[in-house]
Design a protein around this motif. Structure first.
Motif, PDB file in Angstrom:
ATOM      1  N   UNK A  51       0.843  -1.194   0.000  1.00  8.09           N
ATOM      2  CA  UNK A  51       0.000   0.000   0.000  1.00  8.09           C
ATOM      3  C   UNK A  51       0.875   1.239   0.000  1.00  8.09           C
ATOM      4  N   UNK A  52       0.345   2.283  -0.601  1.00 10.61           N
ATOM      5  CA  UNK A  52       1.104   3.530  -0.705  1.00 10.61           C
ATOM      6  C   UNK A  52       1.297   4.117   0.681  1.00 10.61           C
ATOM      7  N   UNK A  53       2.562   4.382   1.027  1.00  7.50           N
ATOM      8  CA  UNK A  53       2.853   4.955   2.328  1.00  7.50           C
ATOM      9  C   UNK A  53       2.587   6.446   2.369  1.00  7.50           C
ATOM     10  N   UNK A  54       2.635   6.992   3.571  1.00 11.95           N
ATOM     11  CA  UNK A  54       2.375   8.424   3.727  1.00 11.95           C
ATOM     12  C   UNK A  54       3.446   9.282   3.065  1.00 11.95           C
ATOM     13  N   UNK A  55       4.642   8.641   2.733  1.00 17.83           N
ATOM     14  CA  UNK A  55       5.714   9.382   2.056  1.00 17.83           C
ATOM     15  C   UNK A  55       5.594   9.331   0.540  1.00 17.83           C
ATOM     16  N   UNK A  56       4.514   8.733   0.007  1.00 19.55           N
ATOM     17  CA  UNK A  56       4.292   8.664  -1.441  1.00 19.55           C
ATOM     18  C   UNK A  56       5.096   7.577  -2.113  1.00 19.55           C
ATOM     19  N   UNK A  78      12.178  -2.135  -7.114  1.00 17.57           N
ATOM     20  CA  UNK A  78      11.462  -2.596  -5.914  1.00 17.57           C
ATOM     21  C   UNK A  78      10.777  -1.451  -5.178  1.00 17.57           C
ATOM     22  N   UNK A  79      10.755  -0.272  -5.769  1.00 22.67           N
ATOM     23  CA  UNK A  79      10.010   0.853  -5.183  1.00 22.67           C
ATOM     24  C   UNK A  79       9.548   1.762  -6.292  1.00 22.67           C
ATOM     25  N   UNK A  80       8.456   2.449  -6.041  1.00 21.14           N
ATOM     26  CA  UNK A  80       7.939   3.413  -7.003  1.00 21.14           C
ATOM     27  C   UNK A  80       7.129   4.458  -6.269  1.00 21.14           C
ATOM     28  N   UNK A  81       6.981   5.597  -6.925  1.00 15.56           N
ATOM     29  CA  UNK A  81       6.187   6.670  -6.307  1.00 15.56           C
ATOM     30  C   UNK A  81       4.706   6.371  -6.464  1.00 15.56           C
ATOM     31  N   UNK A  82       3.935   6.941  -5.559  1.00 13.55           N
ATOM     32  CA  UNK A  82       2.481   6.731  -5.571  1.00 13.55           C
ATOM     33  C   UNK A  82       1.805   7.911  -4.887  1.00 13.55           C
ATOM     34  N   UNK A  83       0.522   7.949  -5.024  1.00 10.71           N
ATOM     35  CA  UNK A  83      -0.252   9.020  -4.372  1.00 10.71           C
ATOM     36  C   UNK A  83      -0.818   8.474  -3.058  1.00 10.71           C
ATOM     37  N   UNK A  84      -0.338   9.016  -1.974  1.00 12.64           N
ATOM     38  CA  UNK A  84      -0.830   8.486  -0.687  1.00 12.64           C
ATOM     39  C   UNK A  84      -2.311   8.810  -0.492  1.00 12.64           C
ATOM     40  N   UNK A  85      -3.031   7.967   0.228  1.00 14.42           N
ATOM     41  CA  UNK A  85      -4.455   8.249   0.493  1.00 14.42           C
ATOM     42  C   UNK A  85      -4.606   9.481   1.390  1.00 14.42           C
ATOM     43  N   UNK A  86      -5.743  10.146   1.215  1.00  9.82           N
ATOM     44  CA  UNK A  86      -6.010  11.340   2.042  1.00  9.82           C
ATOM     45  C   UNK A  86      -6.057  10.932   3.517  1.00  9.82           C
ATOM     46  N   UNK A  87      -5.435  11.726   4.374  1.00  7.34           N
ATOM     47  CA  UNK A  87      -5.433  11.361   5.810  1.00  7.34           C
ATOM     48  C   UNK A  87      -6.842  11.425   6.395  1.00  7.34           C
ATOM     49  N   UNK A  88      -7.135  10.469   7.236  1.00 10.99           N
ATOM     50  CA  UNK A  88      -8.438  10.465   7.911  1.00 10.99           C
ATOM     51  C   UNK A  88      -8.474  11.567   8.957  1.00 10.99           C
TER      52      UNK A  88
END
Length: 332
Positions: A51-56, A78-88
């Motif tokens: 899952x996408x971490x808070x660091x993207x 073994x790593x890639x950038x992603x859009x982290x989910x909006x914080x609850x």
């Protein structure tokens, strides 16, 4: 045949040592030659992305599953950038529940009703009290729920008969309380000023005599209070032995003592009637008798000649006899 067996064993040893990836590298056959199979890339096996971490960034793990001898294939990323989910949205902190502070106190609080409008037969007023605040670790005694009556129960009745009847229906303590509030014998009620004060004082002086035994002992007590000898004739002789104003004053004082002694005997009959009430005599009959006696006492006090006084004495005696005749069957 021996050569083929040797080649097979040697190949198996190489595989066990990890130098060959598969026993199919060499073809084993009778008399024929072997060759290396063609490949153009290493094989890599990767897990799914995390899952996408808070660091993207999201990661995975890749492992080499086949190493092609003639090719060097780069390891997959073994790593890639992603859009982290909006914080609850963070939940609001709930305020801590604190117990209310107990106010400092020094005593319990009691709430009482008003005193009763009327007094009981024992001359007491009543009320009820309830604990309205219990002070911790403090024990405050409850307020009194009974006290001596502060108002007359009988002395303020409008008629003589009502006052007498009221007193008869009180317990001894109630009657005593009424007299504490207002001591005014019926014989003194019709008097005023100094005469009333003197009358009240005389009746009060007789109070110890009611503790004496009925009869001669009680009468002897009254004579001692009046400073009157056992024989009136002796008192008359004493006065006659005086002269002038002293004799006149002596006779007046003696007459007053004799009249008070007769009034005491009337009073004694009333007391004896009340004592019969404790043995079952009807209270109404007692009230009627005492009313007659009180009226006769007033008439006796106003009488100006001895004939009137003698008649009053006879009337009281008759009233006593009639009273006894009426209640004798009730007495236990």
């Amino acid at each position: 045949m021996r050569k083929e067996i040797f080649i097979f064993i040697f190949t198996f040893v190489l595989i066990g040592a990890g130098l060959l990836a598969s026993p199919t590298v060499f073809a084993v056959g009778g008399g024929g030659g072997g060759s290396v199979p063609s490949c153009n890339a290493d094989n890599w096996d990767c897990t799914g992305w995390s899952q996408c971490g808070s660091n993207g960034t999201q990661t995975r793990i890749c492992s080499l599953t086949y190493d092609c001898p003639t090719v060097s294939t780069p390891k997959p990323s073994e790593s890639q950038s992603c859009t982290p989910p909006a914080p609850k949205p963070s939940a609001k902190p709930q305020p801590q529940q604190t117990e209310p502070k107990t106010p400092s106190c020094t005593k319990d609080t009691w709430t009482c009703s008003t005193w009763s409008q009327s007094c009981d037969i024992y001359g007491r007023e009543q009320r009820t009290c309830q604990l309205s605040f219990d002070c911790p670790n403090i024990e405050t005694p409850p307020p009194p729920e009974s006290q001596a009556c502060e108002k007359l129960q009988c002395g303020n009745k409008s008629t003589l008969r009502d006052r007498v009847s009221c007193r008869l229906n009180l317990a001894p303590a109630g009657a005593a309380r009424d007299l504490e509030i207002q001591y005014l014998p019926e014989a003194c009620r019709v008097k005023t000023g100094a005469e009333q004060k003197e009358c009240v004082g005389r009746y009060k002086s007789f109070q110890p005599c009611w503790n004496a035994k009925e009869g001669d002992e009680r009468f002897s007590c009254a004579r001692n209070v009046l400073k009157l000898g056992p024989l009136v004739s002796d008192e008359v002789k004493t006065c006659q032995g005086k002269k002038g104003r002293d004799q006149v004053a002596c006779k007046i004082a003696l007459k007053e003592k004799v009249l008070y002694m007769i009034a005491f005997r009337f009073y004694d009959l009333e007391t004896r009637a009340e004592e019969l009430g404790n043995r079952g005599a009807d209270l109404n009959a007692i009230a009627d008798f005492e009313t007659i006696v009180e009226l006769k006492k007033q008439a006796f006090d106003k009488a100006s000649i001895n004939a009137e006084r003698r008649q009053i004495i006879l009337d009281v005696r008759k009233a006593w006899q009639e009273f006894i005749s009426k209640v004798k069957d009730q007495i236990k």
